[in-house]
Design an enzyme around this catalytic site. Structure first.
Site, short mmCIF file in Angstrom:
data_model
loop_
_atom_site.label_atom_id
_atom_site.label_comp_id
_atom_site.label_asym_id
_atom_site.label_seq_id
_atom_site.Cartn_x
_atom_site.Cartn_y
_atom_site.Cartn_z
N HIS A 110 0.86 -1.19 0.00
CA HIS A 110 0.00 0.00 0.00
C HIS A 110 0.89 1.25 0.00
O HIS A 110 1.86 1.31 0.76
CB HIS A 110 -0.92 0.00 1.22
N ALA A 180 10.47 3.20 -1.68
CA ALA A 180 9.82 2.38 -0.65
C ALA A 180 9.22 1.09 -1.20
O ALA A 180 9.66 0.00 -0.85
CB ALA A 180 8.75 3.22 0.05
C1 GAR Z 1 1.20 0.89 -6.33
O1 GAR Z 1 1.55 2.19 -5.93
C2 GAR Z 1 0.56 0.15 -5.17
O2 GAR Z 1 1.11 0.47 -3.92
C3 GAR Z 1 -0.86 0.63 -5.27
O3 GAR Z 1 -1.14 0.63 -6.65
C4 GAR Z 1 0.07 0.91 -7.36
C5 GAR Z 1 0.28 -0.15 -8.43
O4 GAR Z 1 1.40 0.16 -9.22
N1 GAR Z 1 -1.77 -0.19 -4.52
C6 GAR Z 1 -2.79 0.29 -3.80
O5 GAR Z 1 -3.10 1.47 -3.80
C7 GAR Z 1 -3.56 -0.74 -3.00
N2 GAR Z 1 -4.46 -0.10 -2.08
P1 GAR Z 1 2.12 -0.96 -10.09
O6 GAR Z 1 1.04 -1.65 -10.92
O7 GAR Z 1 3.08 -0.18 -10.96
O8 GAR Z 1 2.83 -1.92 -9.15
#
Ligand code: GAR
Length: 207
Positions: A110, A180
């Protein structure tokens, strides 16, 4: 070997961090056995293909109702027989059957320091918009086990990231990912694969 399945919805930069970690040897004793996306045509699927990892789409659009989608998702995961399910930007509410079947075996990344900016409606870019609107000077990311609550499961690790003057949600999102998310999510998988953490009284303890 810890067999993991990664669930995604979009770009898959966290999936890429896991793939790279396994390839480069910073994530050990871990085999990425499959990727499941709830959306067609997302970059995550290309990333899986490039890495030679089996990937499938299980989209709610292909099912008559939510219950049928949930059944398909559960059996899609079961087919890979994973030890751990990793939610890496998987923006779907996790069904109860999945939580029961994989109790204490689902983790999520998250993009904030829980309990800030989490819960219903706090996902993706919205989380960074909320952080900037509140004017916090430090934000970050959290990796946690998933339980029935929204972003309420036991916290495995967190990493702070400074907010800078002039940040937009997009700039802040990128910094939180780089400094992070891409560090603590692969790190948590490595910790679980090497049995460095355990759950005790609903909290994570290093062993
Ligand atoms: C990431 O920032 C992750 O932490 C977030 O969605 C993004 C996906 O990016 N998740 C949430 O907000 C869950 N509540 P990615 O597809 O490039 O990994």
């Amino acid at each position: 070997m810890l067999k993991i399945v990664v669930l995604v919805s979009g770009g898959g930069t966290n999936l890429q961090a896991i793939i790279d970690g396994i390839r480069e040897g910073t994530v050990t004793n871990t085999e990425l056995v499959g990727v499941i996306s709830n959306n067609y045509g997302v970059k995550s699927l290309d990333r899986a293909k490039e890495a030679g990892v089996p990937a499938k789409v299980i989209s709610p659009k292909d099912y008559a109702d939510r219950a049928a989608f949930h059944r398909a998702l559960l059996s899609g995961i079961d087919e890979f027989a994973p030890d751990l399910v990793v939610l890496a930007g998987f923006l779907v509410r996790i069904p109860e059957e999945l939580l029961e079947r994989y109790e204490n075996r689902i983790i999520n990344i998250h993009p904030s320091l829980i309990p800030s900016f989490c819960g219903v409606g706090a996902y993706g870019l919205k989380v960074h918009e909320m952080a900037l609107a509140r004017g916090v000077k430090v934000t970050g990311a959290t990796v946690h086990f998933v339980n029935a609550g929204m972003d309420e499961g036991p916290i495995i690790d967190q990493m702070p990231v400074k907010v800078q003057d002039g940040d937009t949600p997009e700039i802040l999102q990128r910094r939180v990912m780089e400094q992070a998310e891409w560090v603590i999510l692969p790190g948590a998988i490595d910790d679980i694969a090497n049995k460095r953490i355990c759950l005790e009284n609903g909290k994570v303890r290093r062993v």
